[in-house]
Design a protein around this motif. Structure first.
Motif, mmCIF file in Angstrom:
data_model
loop_
_atom_site.group_PDB
_atom_site.id
_atom_site.type_symbol
_atom_site.label_atom_id
_atom_site.label_comp_id
_atom_site.label_asym_id
_atom_site.label_seq_id
_atom_site.Cartn_x
_atom_site.Cartn_y
_atom_site.Cartn_z
ATOM 1 N N SER A 88 11.682 0.899 -17.200
ATOM 2 C CA SER A 88 10.988 2.016 -16.559
ATOM 3 C C SER A 88 11.907 2.740 -15.586
ATOM 4 O O SER A 88 11.950 3.976 -15.540
ATOM 5 N N LEU A 154 10.739 10.619 -4.934
ATOM 6 C CA LEU A 154 9.588 10.411 -4.053
ATOM 7 C C LEU A 154 9.377 11.559 -3.065
ATOM 8 O O LEU A 154 8.262 11.754 -2.569
ATOM 9 N N GLN A 224 8.139 -1.433 -4.978
ATOM 10 C CA GLN A 224 6.701 -1.403 -5.266
ATOM 11 C C GLN A 224 6.218 0.023 -5.480
ATOM 12 O O GLN A 224 5.419 0.290 -6.388
ATOM 13 N N LYS A 225 6.709 0.939 -4.685
ATOM 14 C CA LYS A 225 6.314 2.340 -4.820
ATOM 15 C C LYS A 225 6.823 2.916 -6.137
ATOM 16 O O LYS A 225 6.080 3.588 -6.876
ATOM 17 N N ASP A 228 4.891 1.427 -9.028
ATOM 18 C CA ASP A 228 3.436 1.537 -8.898
ATOM 19 C C ASP A 228 2.782 0.162 -8.828
ATOM 20 O O ASP A 228 1.823 -0.147 -9.531
ATOM 21 N N LEU A 229 3.325 -0.670 -7.955
ATOM 22 C CA LEU A 229 2.816 -2.031 -7.758
ATOM 23 C C LEU A 229 2.088 -2.110 -6.415
ATOM 24 O O LEU A 229 2.396 -1.367 -5.484
ATOM 25 N N ARG A 231 1.125 -3.345 -2.700
ATOM 26 C CA ARG A 231 1.971 -3.742 -1.570
ATOM 27 C C ARG A 231 1.289 -4.868 -0.815
ATOM 28 O O ARG A 231 0.211 -4.688 -0.253
#
Length: 278
Positions: A88, A154, A224-225, A228-229, A231
């Motif tokens: 990814s 981001l 994580q950002k 898309d996990l 936190r």
């Protein structure tokens, strides 16, 4: 809110008092919250991991009175799982192949013009033709996370990344780490990628670990950002120091739980030594 925490040792030596403090702190927190306690074996470093050390982990933790959910996740048994998050990042241009040797990276850091605050390596992908030639030649490379690309993707959200720890909300500063290695040509993950992925996969809500890993949270929040996990909440506890005032290491044989048990210490003794309630 559910409460799920874990203890995630590497089987590269016998557990010592510092490990006992971390494991007991996490276990006690889970019990107090009516939550779940997981044990994960972080054995991706197969060059140093040993089955006898893994067996000793189970023995030592059980002796301390800890219990955990089965099955225990061994990272070495799930190496294929880490291909998806890495791919990814590759597809979105968030990682690049770095062909530099450790010596070349050290030289690049030493020659950086910005002083100590800029001493973490940052690089750029090679021109396509040069990269293709190096790949054709079979050269080794590392997949490095590009902080430059992460900031671009981001936008303003990069500068508003936060995590919760024992002090409250903390603004994440991923640049502390530079462009970290997330995988290598012949090795599909690193500690950072595997730990973040497994915490999300296992539903870990609270990461309880030593303050020596506090800086890792700044990078993990970014991963994580990007992936898309969820936190988790972070809690960093004090370190257990040896007589020399330094953090205990696996080479400190006198402080291993195995040695203490053989010398007649009890689990209650260990808790008292660590300042924990029996």
């Amino acid at each position: 809110m559910s409460f799920v925490t874990r203890f995630a040792p590497s089987p590269t030596g016998y557990l010592h008092l510092g490990h006992a403090f971390s494991a007991l702190t996490a276990f006690d927190a889970a019990e107090a919250a009516g939550g779940r306690f997981l044990l994960r074996i972080e054995d991706i470093d197969q060059g140093r991991a040993r089955p006898e050390f893994e067996a000793a982990i189970f023995e030592d933790l059980a002796w301390l009175g800890l219990s955990w959910e089965e099955p225990v996740r061994r990272q070495s048994e799930h190496m294929a799982d880490y291909a998806a998050p890495l791919q990814s990042l590759v597809e979105r241009g968030l990682v690049y192949r770095c062909f530099r040797t450790r010596k070349e990276i050290a030289e690049a850091i030493a020659s950086a013009p910005h002083g100590a605050s800029e001493d973490m390596f940052r690089g750029e992908p090679l021109p396509a033709d040069e990269e293709a030639a190096r790949l054709e030649a079979g050269e080794a490379f590392a997949w490095r996370l590009s902080l430059k690309k992460a900031r671009s993707v981001l936008g303003p959200a990069y500068f508003s990344l936060v995590f919760e720890d024992e002090t409250g909300l903390v603004r994440a500063e991923p640049e502390r780490h530079g462009d970290v290695v997330l995988a290598r040509k012949d090795f599909g993950t690193s500690y950072h990628l595997a730990s973040v992925w497994d915490d999300a996969l296992q539903g870990v809500t609270h990461v309880i670990r030593g303050e020596d890993l506090r800086d890792a949270a700044h990078l993990h929040v970014l991963l994580q950002k990007l992936l898309d996990l969820p936190r988790p909440v972070y809690r960093h506890h004090r370190l257990i120091l040896g007589e020399d005032g330094k953090r205990l290491a696996k080479r400190d044989q006198a402080a291993t739980l195995r040695a203490m048990r053989e010398n007649g210490r009890t689990p209650a003794d260990i808790r008292r030594l660590l300042g924990l309630q029996a």
